[in-house]
Design a protein around this motif. Structure first.
Motif, PDB file in Angstrom:
ATOM      1  N   ASP A  95      -8.725   6.082  -5.803  1.00 15.65           N
ATOM      2  CA  ASP A  95      -7.465   6.023  -5.050  1.00 15.65           C
ATOM      3  C   ASP A  95      -6.414   6.895  -5.694  1.00 15.65           C
ATOM      4  OD1 ASP A  95      -8.861   4.144  -3.791  1.00 15.65           O
ATOM      5  OD2 ASP A  95      -7.737   2.428  -4.565  1.00 15.65           O
ATOM      6  N   VAL A  96      -6.347   6.764  -7.008  1.00 14.67           N
ATOM      7  CA  VAL A  96      -5.288   7.479  -7.716  1.00 14.67           C
ATOM      8  C   VAL A  96      -5.429   8.975  -7.515  1.00 14.67           C
ATOM      9  CG1 VAL A  96      -4.334   7.958  -9.969  1.00 14.67           C
ATOM     10  CG2 VAL A  96      -5.027   5.662  -9.395  1.00 14.67           C
ATOM     11  N   ILE A  97      -6.676   9.429  -7.530  1.00 15.03           N
ATOM     12  CA  ILE A  97      -6.883  10.868  -7.385  1.00 15.03           C
ATOM     13  C   ILE A  97      -6.422  11.318  -6.004  1.00 15.03           C
ATOM     14  CG2 ILE A  97      -8.677  12.635  -7.298  1.00 15.03           C
ATOM     15  CD1 ILE A  97      -9.975  11.211  -9.629  1.00 15.03           C
ATOM     16  N   LEU A  98      -6.762  10.526  -4.987  1.00 16.81           N
ATOM     17  CA  LEU A  98      -6.291  10.857  -3.639  1.00 16.81           C
ATOM     18  C   LEU A  98      -4.771  10.841  -3.550  1.00 16.81           C
ATOM     19  CD1 LEU A  98      -8.660   9.230  -1.023  1.00 16.81           C
ATOM     20  CD2 LEU A  98      -7.555  11.459  -0.870  1.00 16.81           C
ATOM     21  N   LEU A  99      -4.189   9.823  -4.168  1.00 13.77           N
ATOM     22  CA  LEU A  99      -2.733   9.703  -4.116  1.00 13.77           C
ATOM     23  C   LEU A  99      -2.070  10.865  -4.841  1.00 13.77           C
ATOM     24  CD1 LEU A  99      -2.171   5.895  -4.666  1.00 13.77           C
ATOM     25  CD2 LEU A  99      -1.558   7.235  -2.673  1.00 13.77           C
ATOM     26  N   GLN A 100      -2.651  11.247  -5.973  1.00 12.80           N
ATOM     27  CA  GLN A 100      -2.054  12.369  -6.696  1.00 12.80           C
ATOM     28  C   GLN A 100      -2.178  13.645  -5.879  1.00 12.80           C
ATOM     29  OE1 GLN A 100      -0.090  11.699  -8.691  1.00 12.80           O
ATOM     30  NE2 GLN A 100      -0.720  10.592 -10.513  1.00 12.80           N
ATOM     31  N   LEU A 101      -3.259  13.741  -5.116  1.00  4.99           N
ATOM     32  CA  LEU A 101      -3.415  14.907  -4.252  1.00  4.99           C
ATOM     33  C   LEU A 101      -2.305  14.913  -3.209  1.00  4.99           C
ATOM     34  CD1 LEU A 101      -5.360  17.274  -3.746  1.00  4.99           C
ATOM     35  CD2 LEU A 101      -6.447  15.865  -2.010  1.00  4.99           C
ATOM     36  N   LEU A 102      -2.063  13.741  -2.611  1.00  7.61           N
ATOM     37  CA  LEU A 102      -0.985  13.647  -1.614  1.00  7.61           C
ATOM     38  C   LEU A 102       0.363  13.984  -2.244  1.00  7.61           C
ATOM     39  CD1 LEU A 102      -1.988  10.442   0.362  1.00  7.61           C
ATOM     40  CD2 LEU A 102      -1.812  12.756   1.256  1.00  7.61           C
ATOM     41  N   ASN A 103       0.599  13.435  -3.451  1.00  8.49           N
ATOM     42  CA  ASN A 103       1.836  13.748  -4.159  1.00  8.49           C
ATOM     43  C   ASN A 103       1.987  15.240  -4.361  1.00  8.49           C
ATOM     44  OD1 ASN A 103       3.066  11.334  -4.599  1.00  8.49           O
ATOM     45  ND2 ASN A 103       1.908  10.889  -6.451  1.00  8.49           N
ATOM     46  N   GLY A 104       0.886  15.840  -4.768  1.00 11.19           N
ATOM     47  CA  GLY A 104       0.901  17.274  -5.015  1.00 11.19           C
ATOM     48  C   GLY A 104       1.219  18.042  -3.750  1.00 11.19           C
ATOM     49  N   TRP A 112       7.613   8.712   4.971  1.00 10.56           N
ATOM     50  CA  TRP A 112       8.501   9.870   4.997  1.00 10.56           C
ATOM     51  C   TRP A 112       7.897  11.065   4.281  1.00 10.56           C
ATOM     52  CZ3 TRP A 112      12.105  11.167   8.138  1.00 10.56           C
ATOM     53  CH2 TRP A 112      12.835  12.330   7.860  1.00 10.56           C
ATOM     54  N   ARG A 113       7.138  10.777   3.205  1.00  8.32           N
ATOM     55  CA  ARG A 113       6.533  11.893   2.487  1.00  8.32           C
ATOM     56  C   ARG A 113       5.455  12.568   3.340  1.00  8.32           C
ATOM     57  NH1 ARG A 113       7.146  12.101  -3.386  1.00  8.32           N
ATOM     58  NH2 ARG A 113       8.780  10.651  -3.916  1.00  8.32           N
ATOM     59  N   LEU A 114       4.746  11.752   4.107  1.00  6.14           N
ATOM     60  CA  LEU A 114       3.748  12.347   5.013  1.00  6.14           C
ATOM     61  C   LEU A 114       4.453  13.217   6.043  1.00  6.14           C
ATOM     62  CD1 LEU A 114       1.415   9.259   5.554  1.00  6.14           C
ATOM     63  CD2 LEU A 114       0.947  11.303   4.202  1.00  6.14           C
ATOM     64  N   ILE A 115       5.570  12.680   6.551  1.00 10.91           N
ATOM     65  CA  ILE A 115       6.314  13.449   7.547  1.00 10.91           C
ATOM     66  C   ILE A 115       6.821  14.753   6.941  1.00 10.91           C
ATOM     67  CG2 ILE A 115       8.455  13.451   8.897  1.00 10.91           C
ATOM     68  CD1 ILE A 115       7.978  10.432   9.317  1.00 10.91           C
ATOM     69  N   TYR A 116       7.287  14.649   5.673  1.00 10.63           N
ATOM     70  CA  TYR A 116       7.809  15.851   5.029  1.00 10.63           C
ATOM     71  C   TYR A 116       6.728  16.916   4.909  1.00 10.63           C
ATOM     72  CZ  TYR A 116      10.633  18.789   2.042  1.00 10.63           C
ATOM     73  OH  TYR A 116      11.356  19.845   1.546  1.00 10.63           O
ATOM     74  N   PHE A 117       5.550  16.451   4.540  1.00 10.30           N
ATOM     75  CA  PHE A 117       4.448  17.401   4.409  1.00 10.30           C
ATOM     76  C   PHE A 117       4.170  18.068   5.762  1.00 10.30           C
ATOM     77  CE2 PHE A 117      -0.236  17.997   4.709  1.00 10.30           C
ATOM     78  CZ  PHE A 117      -0.278  19.140   3.928  1.00 10.30           C
ATOM     79  N   GLY A 118       4.128  17.258   6.817  1.00  9.71           N
ATOM     80  CA  GLY A 118       3.904  17.811   8.154  1.00  9.71           C
ATOM     81  C   GLY A 118       5.015  18.764   8.554  1.00  9.71           C
ATOM     82  N   PHE A 119       6.240  18.363   8.230  1.00 13.38           N
ATOM     83  CA  PHE A 119       7.396  19.185   8.560  1.00 13.38           C
ATOM     84  C   PHE A 119       7.299  20.538   7.855  1.00 13.38           C
ATOM     85  CE2 PHE A 119      11.652  20.518   7.199  1.00 13.38           C
ATOM     86  CZ  PHE A 119      12.269  20.675   8.421  1.00 13.38           C
ATOM     87  N   ALA A 120       6.938  20.484   6.564  1.00 11.02           N
ATOM     88  CA  ALA A 120       6.809  21.728   5.807  1.00 11.02           C
ATOM     89  C   ALA A 120       5.770  22.622   6.469  1.00 11.02           C
ATOM     90  CB  ALA A 120       6.416  21.425   4.362  1.00 11.02           C
ATOM     91  N   SER A 173       1.118  17.335 -10.398  1.00  9.89           N
ATOM     92  CA  SER A 173       0.865  15.958 -10.049  1.00  9.89           C
ATOM     93  C   SER A 173      -0.312  15.391 -10.840  1.00  9.89           C
ATOM     94  CB  SER A 173       0.594  15.925  -8.562  1.00  9.89           C
ATOM     95  OG  SER A 173       0.735  14.692  -8.066  1.00  9.89           O
ATOM     96  N   PHE A 174      -1.368  16.164 -10.912  1.00 10.41           N
ATOM     97  CA  PHE A 174      -2.556  15.662 -11.622  1.00 10.41           C
ATOM     98  C   PHE A 174      -2.328  15.602 -13.123  1.00 10.41           C
ATOM     99  CE2 PHE A 174      -4.934  16.432  -7.716  1.00 10.41           C
ATOM    100  CZ  PHE A 174      -5.664  15.262  -7.678  1.00 10.41           C
TER     101      PHE A 174
END
Lengths: 392, 365, 447
Positions: free
Chosen positions: B2-11, B186-194, B298-299
């Motif tokens: 999970d953490v690895i996936l989350l860090q990927l999303l963070n990144g 919101w972070r997902l939205i930000y990524f999409g927005f970018a 992030s990683f």
């Protein structure tokens, strides 16, 4: 021609020495005649002079010189902690280690030029900053900064950050009460003594810089600035020259960093932040890049702004404008308070923009223009500063 | 896992912000040939547009407050005009959407700022040395920052995301993997927005004649000028566009990072590194390296991979555990996340002199 | 009416300040030796040095401190409504100190040790300040305290919460009114136990500097005493901005409490982001996930907005307190500036008053004399209940406020509610405890 320029240099040197030594009296009327600020003038003057050897002569804009300043400070405080409170070994160590850092960083960064060089030096400096700030806290004590402490007591085991050993002082039987002050063979290095110590080093540093400007080596550096490609085509390898210039300016920064710690035994990571590197660039540009005196003036001006402008508060303003009728007084106080006290950085930014936009040669250009107004016909000997030209 | 996936999303999220800032920076580099140290401040100005827009929505009829006997009057209660005009329900809905809605303020305002800065200042520096450009924009950045501080103070000003997306998305439950895999909406939205903004900028440059000329100008400004095209006016528009992109990035970032007057400078150095790593003047390079460095940072922040892969203390012995442990202590030492971007920048610049996707001949003098 | 009066008194005070400033502008180059101690005031004024952050992340707190100092000077000089002087248990001050009016100079610390020391040196060397006070970071406070010890002036610490300021870095010339992380831990521990039980696992995110380390140590110590485990303690760089990469590992760590040892902007950002990651609504091991912010500041809590609701922490003082001292101070400050004071304003105001009072009682400004008057001094009426300046480490001991983010704030100032006033006895520790052991050394009176 040659002779007259040499005579000019001698005159410049004499005037310079006189001004530096009389600084406490000269700067008193503008509120800068106290030891700490004058020490800062001298120390940042050395820093800027050194930076100018690289930037002014070769046009290579380093955005990472604060790293050498910080390294110099840390080396000095460690020398105080481990060996002796005498400043001579501390300074030697600082210059040496800063030089070593400069060799490594210069060797790598100077493989590129232009904006790439700037970013590489910036990256190195930020790396040093992050290392000092958090990764290497056992050596740097992080944000709190490295301090000189009282000697470790024999019956206690405390970390070197909290208690010092000073083996050399111990060997010579120097006794200490509470926290010691740095000294130059017994002469304490704070207050006025500290200022004169820095002033003498500033004079020496200035003299060396003058010799470099006038030497063949300096000429070669200028040649690199005006057209490096042509030099390369003639078969000259410019890199060794650049590295030497980079290391010299790194050592100047190391000396300046060391003096910061000599006059005030504390070394903090914030000295290495990129904004500090930016500050020395500002100093050099503001005074006049590529000129001998300019960087010194710029350094003085910025330190003056930082100390004196930031200390002007509403009280002082109201008193200054008290001769005006009340409404006008409020008006002027309102306007000026934007630029002093907490707004001193606004003044810095504005002044800086004005200089870069209108007089890229900095204050030296303003001065030579003023001199030009009085001298009608162009004379063969240029102003002492040499021509101020924007760096490539 | 999970953490690895989350860090990927963070990144990706962080990378989105880096990429947007670096995109504008590169546009200005590539077309105008100007090194803009005030670009981070444009990002900050965009964020403050969201603040101002929110304040505008709060404007309304003041109800006088009662004296509390405390010596100071508490701020008066305000009935916002939006509530009066659209009814309370609709009004509070609009207020809740203040951040995304602020885009309608950001675009014109940042365009205006961009044009003023370009016409008033930058255009005089096209022929000047890069050092001068750096310095004058650095000065401008300080000035703009101080002005913002004068009006808004130094403390961060919170902005909230629309209520409906203020929580986290339960990605893990959807995929049926793990319930710990949650990520803020919101972070997902930000990524999409970018991603949308980046796509829009690219298609503008790729599919419009205007963009074509700009691309031509990036390659060879002189020839385009000789062809009789008014490249100067296009430069103004490009600078405005870069300012808008930075401003949008800033405004939409506010729910994640409450804006304060120094946020621009914090991003500036990093985005420069991003641009250089991507390759000066290469737009895809800027985007690529933005995401790459975001993910790396992030990683690198994960303190211990050994205990992640082997959560059970009983397994803490085997060969793989020891290898991971070794890597943890020698590669992922604490603080590496602050250094890694610069390390990567140095390595890339020394091995790939033009960055990841840089072209020859850009900014090499 | 009140407005008008305060304006007049302000103007007159400004004038005294300016006169003193110009008198001191004459070079002190050759006239140093005649003094019995550093900057012995010779005229009819005595100069205080207010060293606060005016630029950088803490500029707003610095501005509030400066407001409080100006108010304090007014009150010490016998102008204005007197504020907490009316409730202060010591009645020594009667307009001015030792027959002198107070003037002051200000400087910008930029929240950097270097800049703060340079600024303090200017006040000492050029402006003749006999006491330096202020600051809003422990690193800076410790650096300036060391300087004041060397220079031979008194340092009255402002907002500094690290144990080290009066612990291992304590100095004879330095005094602190603000509380510290040890007291925060001792006060928070029992409240956390009542609130969240004894079977908890905490995950710390810690700002990587002296205060952060100190805070982490204290909270660990007291939460482990009540039976909690510590899953991990991760250091985060100061001013990181985006904390997401430090927050995501929390989700899988098995921890059910997140302790944010952050202050200021870092606190605002990390708390905002932790809430966005759903940590406040999460369930772990069948328990509600909890977030704790050990040190609150109202100015910053305003910055975190909605996110502080229900989150526990501690604070030195809060304007909603109902004792006479606090009410007098809030009224005095509020009618002058139009909003309530922050805890930074309160502690700096108290420090200025305490120093002035000690000078009056000692009959001198000499550091050793003033120090003797402050050591072991017991007082009341300054908003924190009965308080003592402990002689052995120059730390004030008083009640500690445990607060939490208010669920239904009535205004933008009303963000914190006081949960418990932890009595002094519970937060007191021995000055010889290994964690806080230090050496005051002798007083330095300077030249």
């Amino acid at each position: 021609m040659m002779l007259s320029s040499e005579r000019n240099d001698r005159l410049l040197m004499l005037v310079f020495i006189a001004v530096v030594l009389c600084a406490p009296i000269i700067f008193a009327p503008i509120g800068a005649g106290y030891p700490d600020l004058l020490q800062k003038f001298a120390i940042y003057g050395i820093f800027a002079i050194g930076f100018n050897i690289l930037f002014g002569l070769t046009g290579y804009l380093s955005f990472g010189h604060a790293a050498f300043l910080g390294v110099g400070s840390y080396a000095t405080v460690w020398s105080f902690k481990l060996f002796t409170m005498n400043v001579v070994p501390a300074m030697a160590l600082s210059i040496g280690i800063a030089g070593l850092f400069a060799v490594v960083i210069g060797f790598i960064s100077l493989r590129r030029s232009g904006i790439y060089f700037s970013i590489l030096t910036l990256a190195f400096a930020q790396m040093c900053y992050s290392l000092a700030y958090s990764v290497l806290t056992p050596i740097t004590n992080g944000e709190t900064g490295l301090q000189v402490r009282a000697l470790a007591k024999a019956d206690e085991s405390r970390s070197l950050l909290d208690a010092d050993i000073r083996v050399v002082d111990g060997f010579f039987g120097v006794t200490e009460t509470s926290v010691p002050i740095s000294n130059f063979f017994g002469l304490k290095m704070s207050g006025w003594e500290g200022f004169y110590f820095c002033a003498i080093l500033l004079i020496i540093a200035f003299y060396i810089s003058l010799r470099i400007f006038r030497s063949d080596f300096g000429l070669m550096l200028r040649a690199i600035k005006s057209n490096q490609n042509r030099l390369n085509y003639t078969g000259i390898n410019t890199r060794p020259y650049l590295i030497v210039a980079f290391v010299i300016s790194g050592m100047y920064a190391g000396l300046a960093g060391s003096l910061l710690a000599v006059t005030d035994p504390l070394a903090g990571a914030e000295r290495m932040q990129w904004t500090e590197s930016g500050l020395v660039v500002l100093m050099t540009i503001l005074g006049g890049v590529g000129t001998l005196i300019g960087p010194l003036i710029g350094a003085g001006l910025i330190k003056y702004l930082e100390q004196i402008f930031s200390s002007i508060n509403e009280q002082i303003l109201e008193a200054t404008f008290s001769f005006l009728p009340e409404t006008l007084q409020h008006f002027f106080v309102g306007i000026t308070s934007l630029f002093v006290g907490e707004g001193w950085e606004l003044t810095l930014g504005l002044m800086f923009m004005i200089v870069v936009i209108f007089v890229p040669g900095g204050i030296m250009e303003i001065m030579s223009r003023l001199i030009g107004l009085f001298r009608k016909k162009p004379t063969d000997n240029k102003p002492l500063a040499g021509e101020a030209q924007p760096a490539e | 896992m999970d953490v690895i996936l989350l860090q990927l999303l963070n990144g990706l999220d962080k990378g989105g912000a880096y990429a947007l800032i670096a995109l504008g920076l590169t546009l200005v580099f590539g077309t105008l040939g100007v090194v803009n140290f005030a670009h981070g401040v444009l990002f900050m100005l965009g964020a403050f547009c969201a603040v101002v827009f929110n304040k505008m929505l709060q404007l309304g009829v003041e109800k006088p407050s009662e004296d509390t006997g405390l010596g100071f009057a508490p701020p008066p209660e305000v009935v916002p005009y939006v509530d009066i005009w659209f009814g309370e329900e609709m009004g509070s809905l609009i207020t809740s959407y203040s951040v995304p809605l602020s885009i309608i303020l950001v675009i014109p305002f940042m365009l205006l700022v961009g044009i003023i800065v370009e016409r008033g200042l930058i255009q005089h520096f096209y022929k000047r040395a890069h050092a001068d450009q750096i310095l004058v924009t650095f000065g401008l950045a300080i000035v703009l920052q101080e002005i913002v501080k004068h009006y808004f103070g130094a403390n961060p000003l919170p902005q909230s995301a629309p209520e409906i997306v203020s929580g986290s998305a339960n990605i893990g439950t959807w995929l049926g993997v793990s319930e710990n895999l949650v990520y803020p909406w919101w972070r997902l939205i930000y990524f999409g927005f970018a991603a949308v903004v980046i796509a829009a900028v690219f298609s503008f440059l790729q599919f419009t004649t205007y963009g074509m000329v700009v691309r031509a100008g990036m390659n060879d400004r002189e020839t385009v000028g000789i062809l009789g095209i008014d490249i100067e006016r296009r430069f103004t528009v490009i600078f405005g566009l870069a300012a808008v992109v930075a401003g949008l990035a800033g405004a939409m970032y506010t729910p994640t990072l409450p804006p304060d007057y120094r946020m621009g400078m914090d991003f500036l150095v990093l985005s420069f590194v991003v641009v250089v790593v991507g390759g000066m003047g290469s737009l895809p390079g800027a985007v690529l390296s933005g995401f790459l460095l975001g993910i790396m940072q992030s990683f690198a922040a994960v303190a211990s991979y050994a205990s992640l892969v082997f959560p059970n203390p009983a397994d803490h012995s085997g060969f793989f555990y020891n290898i991971l442990n070794f890597i943890d202590s020698w590669v992922f030492f604490p603080g590496i996340d602050q250094v890694i971007i610069y390390l990567v920048a140095v390595v890339i610049l020394l091995t790939l002199p033009r960055g990841l996707l840089g072209r020859a001949g850009v900014m090499e003098d | 009416m009140t407005d008008n009066r305060s304006k007049i008194s302000r103007r007159s005070i400004l004038k005294t300040g300016a006169v003193a400033g110009s008198a001191l502008a004459t070079p002190m180059f050759f006239s140093n030796t005649a003094n019995a101690y550093t900057n012995e005031p010779k005229g009819d004024t005595v100069t205080f040095g207010f060293n606060v952050p005016q630029t950088g992340a803490y500029a707003d707190e610095g501005a509030d401190e400066l407001r409080a100092y100006q108010l304090a000077v007014e009150h010490i000089n016998g102008e204005g409504d007197g504020g907490m002087l009316n409730t202060f248990s010591s009645k020594a001050l009667k307009g001015g100190i030792n027959g002198k009016k107070v003037a002051f100079v200000t400087g910008d610390t930029q929240t950097k040790s270097d800049a703060a020391r340079a600024s303090a040196k200017r006040m000492i060397e050029k402006d003749g300040a006999v006491m330096i006070t202020g600051g809003s970071s422990s690193g800076v406070a410790i650096a300036v305290q060391g300087l004041c010890q060397e220079a031979g002036v008194i340092f009255m610490a402002g907002l500094t919460h690290s144990n080290d300021t009066t612990g291992k870095d304590r100095r004879a010339n330095g005094f602190r009114h603000f509380f510290n992380t040890e007291m925060t831990g001792a006060a928070l521990g029992p409240v956390l136990k009542n609130q969240f039980g004894t079977e908890r696992t905490a995950y710390h995110l810690t700002a990587d500097y002296t205060w952060g380390w100190s805070q982490e140590g204290s909270i660990k110590k007291y939460t482990e005493q009540i039976g909690w485990n510590t899953a991990a303690a991760v250091k985060t760089p100061l001013g990181a901005g985006d904390f997401s990469q430090y927050i995501t590992p929390v989700l899988n760590s098995g921890a059910d409490v997140l302790v944010l040892n952050h202050y200021g902007k870092d606190m605002v950002n990390s708390l905002t982001q932790a809430v966005q990651f759903g940590l406040r609504d999460k369930q772990v091991n069948g328990k509600d996930f909890a977030i704790v912010v050990p040190l609150y500041s109202r100015l910053m809590a305003q910055g975190a907005g909605e996110n502080v609701k229900g989150i526990y922490g501690s604070t030195n003082w809060h304007w909603s307190l109902k004792d006479e001292g606090s009410k007098a101070f809030v009224k005095s400050f509020g009618s002058k500036y139009g909003f309530p004071p922050s805890q930074a304003a309160h502690t700096t105001y108290c420090q200025a008053l305490l120093y002035a009072d000690a000078c009056q009682r000692a009959g001198t400004f000499k550091p050793s004399g003033v120090g003797a008057a402050l050591e072991g001094f017991k007082f009341d009426g300054l908003g924190n209940g009965p308080t003592e300046y402990r002689a052995e480490d120059h730390q004030c001991f008083k009640d500690v406020l445990v607060v939490k983010g208010k669920e239904n704030p009535t205004s933008k100032f009303d963000v914190l509610e006081v949960v418990e006033v932890t009595p002094r006895a519970q937060v007191e520790y021995a000055h010889t405890d290994p964690d806080v052991k230090g050496d005051l050394g002798p007083y330095n009176d300077g030249a």
